[in-house]
Design an enzyme around this catalytic site. Structure first.
Site, short mmCIF file in Angstrom:
data_model
loop_
_atom_site.label_atom_id
_atom_site.label_comp_id
_atom_site.label_asym_id
_atom_site.label_seq_id
_atom_site.Cartn_x
_atom_site.Cartn_y
_atom_site.Cartn_z
N SER A 1 -9.25 -0.77 7.84
CA SER A 1 -8.80 -0.50 6.47
C SER A 1 -8.24 -1.69 5.73
O SER A 1 -8.02 -1.61 4.52
CB SER A 1 -7.77 0.63 6.47
OG SER A 1 -8.39 1.86 6.73
N LYS B 1 0.83 -1.20 0.00
CA LYS B 1 0.00 0.00 0.00
C LYS B 1 0.87 1.26 0.00
O LYS B 1 1.98 1.26 0.55
CB LYS B 1 -0.89 -0.05 1.24
CG LYS B 1 -1.89 1.08 1.42
CD LYS B 1 -2.70 0.83 2.68
CE LYS B 1 -3.66 1.95 3.01
NZ LYS B 1 -4.42 1.64 4.25
N SER C 1 -9.15 1.88 3.74
CA SER C 1 -8.31 2.63 2.84
C SER C 1 -7.35 1.77 2.02
O SER C 1 -6.67 2.28 1.13
CB SER C 1 -7.49 3.64 3.67
OG SER C 1 -6.64 2.99 4.60
#
Length: 514
Positions: free
Chosen positions: A225, A127, A201
């Site tokens: 997330s 990420k 996220s």
């Protein structure tokens, strides 16, 4: 760089077949041998005619060890799939095409010489809140950022295990919201239905794995997330114990709320990625004793006492599960009972745990936002959170963190009666792209809390949790169920998730083109 397209280390990635051919479609886009990428209009998925699904993490390791494939082939295939879905899914912020292929070639030489490591030659993604040397860490933000000068500890450990990092996946701005959209990169879309978000996220990581672009990816979880996008893309997402996977160069990310964790199609793949990424940096504040996640994925969990909780903690939204979410999670609870577990409804005593979460979350956002070189580029909602976090910092956030000991005692007492807590991962199926556009900070928070009221308490506690696929709505959207455990309880949760997977075989269901 402000762009909806991911950046790469060269203008045209040099994606080559195992025999050295640079295989391209007529429009010049790279693709895998024998394939033609499909360039879809915006808002539609772009499945490509790839020769079969991408192998999972453990299967890739097996194929490489048996010389049934090469790292170069796997990495080239991953890069081609990413390129083919760049318009339709938009999962990646940055690619390492040239560097990844060079590392794959080196992995092939090491494999040919007989070297074996847990992930030697396997492509994975991380990420874009995670430092990868040579790439900027935008964390969903617009504007220019300098390249990181060193890998984060989690990336260092993945590389030490032999993994090839192909790129960095999209995240919403500073990881605040359960959607992955923003002016810096556009919208990341759900492979199951590209009109909908994959969640956030860690939405880019989830979309990349669900679409078969990479075998597995690392995400981060500060309020769900990892688990929210896992639920909304039909994946396994593990939020480990705080400190299990280092967040270095941060020693206590988002006031202790955020941890790194894996997203994968199967429990075994998620456990393997967890094992290879886990471990502390010398400067880490939290250092739990090691676990053996892969061993747990092969272990019978025994007969467990499982509590099913429908009522979320107090969020002042009156949120409860959507009927289709409730139906799916109830069916999964019935499966657990059929497998021999004692399952009954119960109501954990969460107390006013939100009073501890809000100061920690907003202070964490303020700390990250204050480092942005061009604050005017931040979303107005981020600037609002920055102001709130600044007000709640210092004495207020210290008091919020001090409450954690009492919260551990109160909620920990629940596990004197039960072994595992089962809840929906989210209260709602994945929203449509644009649901949160052009609304203010308060409405965003209320809408978000109503859709996702179940995940965040375990970030306050710092305890482990796993989201597993629970099925689909009648319109084909994935939803998930959450297995929650006490401190350092990953192994039991992983064993239980693996038992469920053996029965339900959720990995057999893939989105179109994956």
């Amino acid at each position: 760089m402000s762009s909806a397209e991911p950046t790469t280390e060269r203008t045209e990635p040099d994606v080559r077949a195992p025999d050295g051919r640079d295989v391209r479609a007529p429009d010049g886009r790279p693709t895998a041998p024998g394939t033609v990428p499909v360039v879809a209009p915006a808002g539609e998925s772009a499945p490509a005619a790839f020769p079969g699904p991408l192998p999972g993490l453990a299967e890739s390791v097996r194929l490489l060890a048996a010389s049934a494939t090469t790292s170069t082939a796997l990495v080239a295939d991953a890069l081609a799939r990413i390129e083919a879905t760049r318009t339709g899914l938009n999962a990646f912020r940055h690619l390492r095409a040239e560097a990844a292929l060079a590392e794959a070639a080196e992995a092939d030489r090491r494999l040919a010489a007989g070297e074996r490591l847990p992930l030697l030659g396997v492509p994975v993604a991380v990420k874009d809140d995670t430092d990868v040397a040579g790439l900027p860490t935008h964390f969903g933000c617009d504007g220019e950022r300098p390249p990181a000068t060193a890998d984060s500890e989690a990336v260092r450990r993945l590389r030490a295990a032999g993994a090839v990092i192909v790129g960095k996946t999209n995240s919403c701005e500073l990881g605040q919201w359960p959607f992955t959209e923003g002016p810096a990169f556009g919208a990341t879309r759900n492979p199951w239905n590209t009109d909908h978000t994959p969640g956030g996220s860690s939405g880019g990581s989830a979309a990349a794995v669900a679409a078969g672009l990479v075998p597995a990816a690392l995400g981060s979880d500060g309020a769900g997330s990892v688990r929210i996008p896992a639920a909304w893309t039909h994946l396994v997402g593990i939020k480990p114990q705080r400190g299990r996977v280092s967040v270095h160069p941060h020693h206590d990310a988002f006031q202790g709320l955020t941890v790194n964790g894996p997203l994968a199609r199967t429990v075994a793949d998620a456990a393997l990625l967890l094992d290879t990424a886990a471990g502390a940096h010398p400067g880490d504040l939290h250092r739990p004793p090691a676990v053996r996640a892969s061993d747990a994925a092969r272990r019978d969990p025994g007969r467990l006492r499982i509590a099913l909780a429908w009522r979320p903690p107090l969020t002042l939204t009156g949120a409860g599960p959507d009927p289709e979410v409730r139906r799916a999670v109830a069916a999964l609870a019935e499966t657990l009972a059929r497998l021999g577990h004692h399952v009954e409804e119960a109501r954990p005593r969460y107390g006013l745990i939100g009073l501890a979460f809000v100061p920690r979350a907003t202070t964490g956002i303020a700390e990250f936002a204050a480092r942005h070189p061009e604050p005017a580029l931040l979303d107005p909602r981020t600037r609002s959170a920055l102001r709130t976090g600044t007000r709640l910092g210092g004495r207020v956030v210290r008091a919020a963190r001090a409450r954690e000991v009492r919260q551990h005692r109160r909620i920990g007492a629940f596990f004197d009666t039960y072994d595992v807590l089962l809840t929906p991962t989210t209260a709602a199926p994945p929203p449509r792209i644009g649901t949160f556009d052009r609304i203010g900070a308060w409405r965003t928070d209320v809408t978000m809390a109503a859709a996702c009221p179940y995940a965040w308490p375990w970030n306050v506690l710092g305890w482990p949790a796993i989201s597993v696929p629970a099925g689909f709505t009648r319109s084909g959207l994935p939803v998930g169920a959450q297995l929650l455990g006490p401190s350092r309880g990953e192994e039991r949760l992983i064993a239980l998730a693996a038992q469920l997977e053996d029965d339900l075989r959720w990995y057999e269901h893939r989105p179109p083109g994956a």
